[in-house]
Write a protein that holds these residues in place. Structure first.
Motif, PDB file in Angstrom:
ATOM      1  N   ILE A 120      32.739  35.947  38.822  1.00  0.00           N
ATOM      2  CA  ILE A 120      33.075  36.814  39.955  1.00  0.00           C
ATOM      3  C   ILE A 120      34.060  37.892  39.510  1.00  0.00           C
ATOM      4  CG2 ILE A 120      34.199  36.864  42.232  1.00  0.00           C
ATOM      5  CD1 ILE A 120      33.052  33.912  42.526  1.00  0.00           C
ATOM      6  N   LEU A 121      35.073  37.490  38.732  1.00  0.00           N
ATOM      7  CA  LEU A 121      36.061  38.451  38.235  1.00  0.00           C
ATOM      8  C   LEU A 121      35.425  39.459  37.281  1.00  0.00           C
ATOM      9  CD1 LEU A 121      39.018  35.986  37.635  1.00  0.00           C
ATOM     10  CD2 LEU A 121      38.800  37.663  39.488  1.00  0.00           C
ATOM     11  N   ILE A 122      34.564  38.977  36.391  1.00  0.00           N
ATOM     12  CA  ILE A 122      33.907  39.889  35.435  1.00  0.00           C
ATOM     13  C   ILE A 122      33.028  40.888  36.182  1.00  0.00           C
ATOM     14  CG2 ILE A 122      32.217  40.015  33.543  1.00  0.00           C
ATOM     15  CD1 ILE A 122      35.101  39.132  32.717  1.00  0.00           C
ATOM     16  N   LYS A 123      32.296  40.433  37.182  1.00  0.00           N
ATOM     17  CA  LYS A 123      31.477  41.350  37.977  1.00  0.00           C
ATOM     18  C   LYS A 123      32.363  42.389  38.668  1.00  0.00           C
ATOM     19  CE  LYS A 123      27.737  41.420  41.332  1.00  0.00           C
ATOM     20  NZ  LYS A 123      26.826  40.610  42.145  1.00  0.00           N
ATOM     21  N   GLY A 124      33.481  41.943  39.221  1.00  0.00           N
ATOM     22  CA  GLY A 124      34.415  42.872  39.850  1.00  0.00           C
ATOM     23  C   GLY A 124      34.997  43.863  38.861  1.00  0.00           C
ATOM     24  N   LEU A 125      35.349  43.390  37.670  1.00  0.00           N
ATOM     25  CA  LEU A 125      35.898  44.289  36.649  1.00  0.00           C
ATOM     26  C   LEU A 125      34.860  45.306  36.180  1.00  0.00           C
ATOM     27  CD1 LEU A 125      38.113  41.902  34.489  1.00  0.00           C
ATOM     28  CD2 LEU A 125      38.859  43.646  36.127  1.00  0.00           C
ATOM     29  N   HIS A 126      33.598  44.888  36.058  1.00  0.00           N
ATOM     30  CA  HIS A 126      32.548  45.851  35.710  1.00  0.00           C
ATOM     31  C   HIS A 126      32.463  46.950  36.763  1.00  0.00           C
ATOM     32  CE1 HIS A 126      30.596  44.656  32.024  1.00  0.00           C
ATOM     33  NE2 HIS A 126      30.600  43.387  32.396  1.00  0.00           N
ATOM     34  N   ARG A 127      32.588  46.580  38.025  1.00  0.00           N
ATOM     35  CA  ARG A 127      32.513  47.579  39.099  1.00  0.00           C
ATOM     36  C   ARG A 127      33.735  48.488  39.115  1.00  0.00           C
ATOM     37  NH1 ARG A 127      29.781  44.181  44.047  1.00  0.00           N
ATOM     38  NH2 ARG A 127      27.719  44.137  43.108  1.00  0.00           N
ATOM     39  N   LEU A 128      34.875  47.986  38.636  1.00  0.00           N
ATOM     40  CA  LEU A 128      36.113  48.776  38.622  1.00  0.00           C
ATOM     41  C   LEU A 128      36.395  49.423  37.271  1.00  0.00           C
ATOM     42  CD1 LEU A 128      38.548  46.428  40.580  1.00  0.00           C
ATOM     43  CD2 LEU A 128      37.702  48.662  41.312  1.00  0.00           C
ATOM     44  N   GLU A 129      35.511  49.234  36.319  1.00  0.00           N
ATOM     45  CA  GLU A 129      35.818  49.681  34.955  1.00  0.00           C
ATOM     46  C   GLU A 129      36.070  51.184  34.861  1.00  0.00           C
ATOM     47  OE1 GLU A 129      34.581  48.244  30.601  1.00  0.00           O
ATOM     48  OE2 GLU A 129      32.893  48.758  31.891  1.00  0.00           O
ATOM     49  N   TYR A 130      35.491  51.975  35.733  1.00  0.00           N
ATOM     50  CA  TYR A 130      35.755  53.411  35.727  1.00  0.00           C
ATOM     51  C   TYR A 130      37.235  53.711  35.948  1.00  0.00           C
ATOM     52  CZ  TYR A 130      36.224  53.381  40.798  1.00  0.00           C
ATOM     53  OH  TYR A 130      36.664  53.133  42.078  1.00  0.00           O
ATOM     54  N   ARG A 131      38.008  52.744  36.446  1.00  0.00           N
ATOM     55  CA  ARG A 131      39.444  52.908  36.672  1.00  0.00           C
ATOM     56  C   ARG A 131      40.244  52.756  35.383  1.00  0.00           C
ATOM     57  NH1 ARG A 131      41.334  54.712  41.442  1.00  0.00           N
ATOM     58  NH2 ARG A 131      43.184  53.519  41.001  1.00  0.00           N
ATOM     59  N   GLY A 132      39.581  52.320  34.300  1.00  0.00           N
ATOM     60  CA  GLY A 132      40.288  52.191  33.035  1.00  0.00           C
ATOM     61  C   GLY A 132      39.439  51.516  31.979  1.00  0.00           C
ATOM     62  N   TYR A 133      39.305  52.201  30.842  1.00  0.00           N
ATOM     63  CA  TYR A 133      38.509  51.688  29.722  1.00  0.00           C
ATOM     64  C   TYR A 133      39.367  51.241  28.547  1.00  0.00           C
ATOM     65  CZ  TYR A 133      34.660  54.073  32.119  1.00  0.00           C
ATOM     66  OH  TYR A 133      33.741  54.472  33.047  1.00  0.00           O
ATOM     67  N   ASP A 134      40.689  51.273  28.696  1.00  0.00           N
ATOM     68  CA  ASP A 134      41.563  51.007  27.553  1.00  0.00           C
ATOM     69  C   ASP A 134      41.704  49.529  27.220  1.00  0.00           C
ATOM     70  OD1 ASP A 134      42.103  53.700  27.018  1.00  0.00           O
ATOM     71  OD2 ASP A 134      43.596  53.751  28.609  1.00  0.00           O
ATOM     72  N   SER A 135      41.729  48.664  28.230  1.00  0.00           N
ATOM     73  CA  SER A 135      41.791  47.224  27.992  1.00  0.00           C
ATOM     74  C   SER A 135      41.297  46.500  29.233  1.00  0.00           C
ATOM     75  CB  SER A 135      43.215  46.766  27.644  1.00  0.00           C
ATOM     76  OG  SER A 135      44.059  46.824  28.771  1.00  0.00           O
ATOM     77  N   ALA A 136      41.005  45.216  29.048  1.00  0.00           N
ATOM     78  CA  ALA A 136      40.568  44.383  30.169  1.00  0.00           C
ATOM     79  C   ALA A 136      41.118  42.982  29.956  1.00  0.00           C
ATOM     80  CB  ALA A 136      39.034  44.352  30.260  1.00  0.00           C
ATOM     81  N   GLY A 137      41.362  42.280  31.061  1.00  0.00           N
ATOM     82  CA  GLY A 137      41.889  40.933  30.935  1.00  0.00           C
ATOM     83  C   GLY A 137      41.666  40.106  32.179  1.00  0.00           C
ATOM     84  N   VAL A 138      41.685  38.786  31.978  1.00  0.00           N
ATOM     85  CA  VAL A 138      41.532  37.821  33.060  1.00  0.00           C
ATOM     86  C   VAL A 138      42.504  36.679  32.810  1.00  0.00           C
ATOM     87  CG1 VAL A 138      39.983  36.046  34.008  1.00  0.00           C
ATOM     88  CG2 VAL A 138      39.133  38.357  33.641  1.00  0.00           C
TER      89      VAL A 138
END
Length: 191
Positions: A24-42
């Protein structure tokens, strides 16, 4: 002449419910990824408090966490547009652990240096968000009082070791914060 200014900052998501949080979090992060491509975390609460983060896009995070314990029904996620502190230094990337909490932040804190001086704790990274994490982790006052010290804007989500059934959400000033509840009672959050 029409001029539009777009100020892009990070995207954050959170989930607490009966289902596994990671997909669920990964799907949400994919949808929000345009807000930042520099790093990602959970960060997830499973047996302990698990934090997975890395420089790059959400797919880089998925690869980074491959083979690791991603179980848990509560978690927070973040995709970062680096405005302060290099994403090559993982201490600058979210979620940010301090004490027994792990926090994600969308917004900007202007008094982060002052907060660290008041708290008398060492700074690990260079991001302003770490000051809020330290403030929450190392101050025992009521949370409304604690967050009143923050100058700037913040949409915050944090989880705490030993409190596996609690998702903390807060807003300081004008940062957007959306909370939803599914038909089955799960709680989802985004900013």
């Amino acid at each position: 002449l029409l001029i539009k200014t777009f100020y892009t900052m990070c995207g954050i998501v959170a989930y607490i419910g009966q289902r596994e949080a990671w997909p669920i979090l990964i799907k949400g992060l994919h949808r929000l990824e345009y807000r930042g491509y520099d790093s990602a975390g959970v960060a997830l609460i499973n047996k302990d408090l698990a934090v997975y983060k890395c420089k790059g896009k959400v797919d880089d995070l998925v690869n980074h966490a491959s083979g690791k314990d991603i179980s848990g029904t509560i978690g927070i996620g973040h995709t970062r547009w680096a405005t302060q502190g290099s994403p090559t230094v993982n201490d600058n990337n979210h979620p940010i652990p301090r004490g027994k909490i792990v926090l994600t932040h969308n917004g900007h804190i202007s008094n982060d240096d002052q907060l660290f001086k008041q708290l008398k704790v060492k700074r690990h990274g260079q991001v302003d968000s770490e000051a809020v994490a330290a403030l929450i982790a190392f101050t025992s006052a009521p949370i409304a009082e604690v967050l009143s010290r923050v100058q700037g804007t913040a949409a915050l989500a944090w989880i705490e070791q030993g409190k596996g059934n609690t998702l903390h959400l807060a807003r300081v000033n004008s940062s957007p914060l959306w909370i939803g509840q599914t038909a089955s009672g799960s709680l989802v959050y985004g900013s």
